[in-house]
Design an enzyme around this catalytic site. Structure first.
Site, PDB file in Angstrom:
ATOM      1  N   HIS A 119       0.830  -1.216   0.000  1.00  0.00           N
ATOM      2  CA  HIS A 119       0.000   0.000   0.000  1.00  0.00           C
ATOM      3  C   HIS A 119       0.864   1.266   0.000  1.00  0.00           C
ATOM      4  O   HIS A 119       0.482   2.294   0.557  1.00  0.00           O
ATOM      5  CB  HIS A 119      -0.956   0.014   1.198  1.00  0.00           C
ATOM      6  CG  HIS A 119      -1.922  -1.132   1.205  1.00  0.00           C
ATOM      7  ND1 HIS A 119      -3.094  -1.127   0.472  1.00  0.00           N
ATOM      8  CD2 HIS A 119      -1.888  -2.326   1.843  1.00  0.00           C
ATOM      9  CE1 HIS A 119      -3.735  -2.269   0.669  1.00  0.00           C
ATOM     10  NE2 HIS A 119      -3.021  -3.018   1.482  1.00  0.00           N
ATOM     11  N   ASN A 159     -10.153  -3.398   1.985  1.00  0.00           N
ATOM     12  CA  ASN A 159      -9.789  -3.412   0.566  1.00  0.00           C
ATOM     13  C   ASN A 159     -11.024  -3.222  -0.297  1.00  0.00           C
ATOM     14  O   ASN A 159     -12.152  -3.220   0.197  1.00  0.00           O
ATOM     15  CB  ASN A 159      -9.123  -4.745   0.198  1.00  0.00           C
ATOM     16  CG  ASN A 159      -7.733  -4.902   0.791  1.00  0.00           C
ATOM     17  OD1 ASN A 159      -7.038  -3.922   1.029  1.00  0.00           O
ATOM     18  ND2 ASN A 159      -7.335  -6.137   1.027  1.00  0.00           N
ATOM     19  N   HIS A 199      -4.273   0.994  11.984  1.00  0.00           N
ATOM     20  CA  HIS A 199      -4.037  -0.226  12.756  1.00  0.00           C
ATOM     21  C   HIS A 199      -5.391  -0.875  13.048  1.00  0.00           C
ATOM     22  O   HIS A 199      -6.286  -0.216  13.604  1.00  0.00           O
ATOM     23  CB  HIS A 199      -3.313   0.123  14.052  1.00  0.00           C
ATOM     24  CG  HIS A 199      -3.027  -1.043  14.951  1.00  0.00           C
ATOM     25  ND1 HIS A 199      -2.932  -2.346  14.503  1.00  0.00           N
ATOM     26  CD2 HIS A 199      -2.822  -1.109  16.303  1.00  0.00           C
ATOM     27  CE1 HIS A 199      -2.670  -3.139  15.525  1.00  0.00           C
ATOM     28  NE2 HIS A 199      -2.613  -2.428  16.621  1.00  0.00           N
TER      29      HIS A 199
END
Length: 761
Positions: free
Chosen positions: A129, A201, A393
């Site tokens: 990413h 995603n 996170h």
């Protein structure tokens, strides 16, 4: 929306700006807040404010306290150039020397400071990413999730600031946007109860079921370690070597080979949380859920040739599209929804293992229930400080949202924190402005690299009495983050997976059977292209065996393209009911932010162009005028600013192309100046680059309209004027009226020569 975020007013300002007559108006992308002067300015002035489309992290302290300060306090200040310590400088163009031709002196502290800082401007890029784009926004809760979660930010009409980062997975920071790849969709919610990160995603499943395999799949997908090629693509041997032997990757790979692997824009891309999460309501009852982001503009993709052209013409296509849409006031929106399942001991639903991240639950079995609206309304004011330094996170949770025992999620809970410490230089990355919580922080964590808080007190431990016992532990009645007490079955230590994880082909077959014939053709083409780029014959043959276990037609068509024999299936072929929700075709969507290219010249119907331009703006789209050269058309009348020339324009930038008249060959229409001018035989009627643009747009299924003699140009470009999606009318507004209906379906799918219905529909 609240007055704090007047979206509609800001959008109106953006559209008014596009109606301006400054040379850089009429199209998003102005680099500065005001037009520059030709000569270098010499009158000292304070730094200019941000552009109207830009936002900044809210001004909270490193420990989450609102400061009430303007975001401008975090930007540079003062009219004069200074050292990093604030001393004004009289020169920054010359090193300090012993005479004009003498050696540079080591005492030049300004040289050393400037060069040293430059040498350390870069930080390690993300392993995955790395290439991303981001925006600020607002999330508004609907209140419809109250029965399943006590999370405060999901309450009715609660507005929560967010920062959203989109990204590709495999490429480096310098790679292109429109490669065939998975896209990240990461959202940071700055809630009143702490930061919640939903890190997902654009594909609802993943390549692997256990995080211990993550280094393997990424090593396989990344460039080969000996040559560092290919960059940002999966069309190479190591990727296919891995996914064809590790067949749990089959489902995700099929999504990647579908149109989902090359989205039209981030604004037209679904997002998924991938994993199953556990929600907890106010009474302590639990529900298993999967998170979905549904774009208000619908799900839309590029065609493969279009994506390949864009990678060369504009490798920043996706990040530019996102920023330009926000600047134009066409704010992207997504609804956040959940699929909810009973929290049963076996954690399955309709026979589907909810802890298997390679599986979906079809929406026909469990509807996606909307629970809130995301609106992106401001671009970052500094890419590095915000987009590059934002740290997500999956362990950033809030009361009411908990994790499950998904083995892939477990590894992510470990990995993300470790990654941020490496990338951002220490454990205090949460104190960077873009990462600061908007809730009070009293964590007893001290010191370390880049500590920017100034902690007080003498007792950063507990229990203590010297600081009055502060900080205190919270209970459930004070919004504590309490892990859900889940019973863990007694079992010995094993390195294995449940039997339900071994089904690697039934859901890929469901996906294939749910595609329309057009989408299936694109999948066949993608597999044929990708495998055709592989060197090793054994890898290709193994891939065909995997495809045979999905569908014999898919395998046969790809085998034909590779010049190989299609093998027989080694797994039983199931026949599930298709899931229409998996297809991108067949619906109509809003037109916000669509790009309309209008081709003309001085002899064209300029009054018609003016009318079309105004109508396109009023419809929430962006008009770009394309002419033989830059400057203005009709400068003596009501001038029209030219945004693209025949040399700089390419069809891939536009969702629809209009032709106003018969633009003849421009003065630079020869191959030595512009190779595109020599790529199409010129018949003297129109500039050959116009013919090329029209032919590409037609081939890619885009709406084409024309008036004032445009039908002759279309015919010379080989485009039938009676073909689907080709509109000839008496006026530009007449063309726009019909093309608007076509744009709502994204493309003229009938032009691809395949039906639109999946099997069983």
């Amino acid at each position: 929306m609240s007055e704090k975020n007047p979206l509609k007013a800001t959008a109106a300002k953006a559209v008014d700006a596009l109606r301006g007559d400054h040379p850089s108006d009429g199209v998003p992308g102005k680099p500065a807040v005001q037009p520059p002067t030709v000569t270098e300015p010499t009158d000292p002035c304070e730094p200019l404010p941000p552009k109207v489309d830009q936002g900044s992290p809210e001004t909270v302290s490193p420990t989450g306290r609102p400061t009430g300060a303007s975001p401008s306090v975090m930007a540079q200040g003062g009219a004069y150039l200074t050292t990093a310590q604030g001393a004004r400088l009289y020169d920054t163009d010359h090193s300090l020397k012993a005479g004009e031709r003498g050696p540079v002196l080591i005492q030049d502290h300004h040289l050393r400071e400037k060069i040293t800082h430059f040498d350390h401007e870069r930080i390690p890029e993300r392993v995955v990413h790395a290439r991303g784009a981001a925006a600020h926004g607002i999330f508004q809760g609907y209140g419809t999730a109250a029965n399943v979660t006590k999370a405060a930010f999901l309450g009715k009409d609660v507005e929560t600031p967010v920062f959203v980062r989109f990204s590709t997975v495999l490429g480096s920071r310098g790679s292109a946007d429109t490669v065939r790849d998975t896209r990240g969709f990461a959202t940071k919610f700055y809630t009143s109860e702490g930061t919640f990160d939903l890190v997902g995603n654009n594909i609802p499943v993943f390549f692997i079921q256990d995080a211990i395999k993550f280094p393997d799949v990424i090593h396989a997908g990344k460039p080969h370690p000996d040559r560092e090629i290919p960059q940002a693509q999966s069309a190479h041997d190591t990727f296919w070597d891995f996914v064809t032997m590790h067949t749990e990757a089959t489902h995700h790979t099929l999504w990647n080979m579908s149109d989902r692997g090359i989205p039209r824009s981030y604004r037209m891309m679904e997002g998924f949380g991938v994993h199953t999460f556990r929600l907890v309501n106010a009474e302590g009852a639990t529900t298993l859920v999967k998170f979905h982001w549904k774009p208000k503009l619908g799900v839309h993709s590029l065609v493969w040739e279009e994506a390949q052209l864009i990678n060369g013409v504009d490798p920043d296509f996706h990040r530019r599209d996102l920023a330009d849409a926000i600047e134009a006031g066409a704010y992207p929106q997504w609804e956040l929804g959940i699929q909810a399942f009973p929290d049963t001991p076996d954690q399955t639903f309709e026979g589907i293992d909810l802890l298997d991240p390679t599986k979906i639950v079809p929406e026909e079995l469990s509807l996606v229930q909307p629970i809130g609206l995301l609106t992106l309304n401001a671009n970052p004011s500094n890419f590095f400080a915000e987009t590059e330094q934002v740290a997500f996170h999956v362990g950033h949770l809030v009361p009411g949202i908990d994790v499950t025992d998904d083995p892939l999620l477990a590894g992510r809970l470990f990995s993300y924190l470790d990654t941020q410490i490496t990338r951002l230089g220490g454990p205090n990355f949460g104190q960077l402005p873009i990462n600061r919580p908007h809730a009070p922080v009293n964590d007893m964590l001290r010191d370390g690299m880049h500590q920017t808080a100034v902690h007080t007190g003498v007792a950063p431990y507990r229990p203590n009495s010297l600081d009055g016992g502060c900080p205190f532990l919270a209970g459930a009645d004070t919004h504590a983050l309490i892990e859900t007490p889940v019973e863990v079955p007694a079992a010995g230590k094993v390195r294995s997976a449940p039997a339900s994880f071994s089904d690697h082909f039934s859901q890929p077959r469901l996906f294939w059977l749910s595609m329309t014939p057009t989408e299936r053709e694109h999948i066949v083409g993608a597999y044929t292209f990708e495998l055709g780029k592989c060197y090793e014959q054994a890898v290709k043959e193994r891939a065909l065996q995997v495809l045979a276990n999905i569908d014999p037609e898919l395998c046969e068509q790809v085998a034909t393209g590779l010049g190989l024999t299609a093998p027989e299936a080694t797994e039983p072929l199931v026949t599930p009911d298709p899931s229409p929700a998996l297809s991108q075709l067949g619906q109509e969507w809003p037109l916000d932010g669509r790009i309309v290219g209008i081709i003309t010249d001085e002899q064209g119907d300029l009054d018609g162009v003016r009318a079309v331009r105004e109508a396109v703006l009023s419809a929430g789209m962006v008009p770009l005028i394309i002419a033989p050269s830059g400057g203005k058309l009709d400068p003596e009348g009501e001038p029209l600013t030219v945004q693209r020339t025949f040399a700089t324009a390419r069809s891939v930038e536009y969702d629809a192309v209009f032709l106003a008249g018969v633009p003849g060959p421009a003065k630079d229409a020869f191959g030595a100046r512009d190779a595109k001018a020599g790529s199409v035989p010129a018949d003297g009627l129109a500039d050959p680059r116009v013919s090329l643009m029209l032919a590409e747009a037609y081939r890619h299924g885009k709406a084409i309209g024309g008036w004032a003699g445009a039908d002759g140009v279309l015919a010379s470009a080989g485009i039938p004027t009676n073909a689907p999606g080709v509109v000839i009318a008496d006026s530009g507004t007449g063309v726009l009226e019909q093309v608007t209906l076509l744009l709502g379906k994204h493309r003229v799918w009938e032009r691809f020569g395949a039906g639109l219905e999946p099997d069983g529909q």
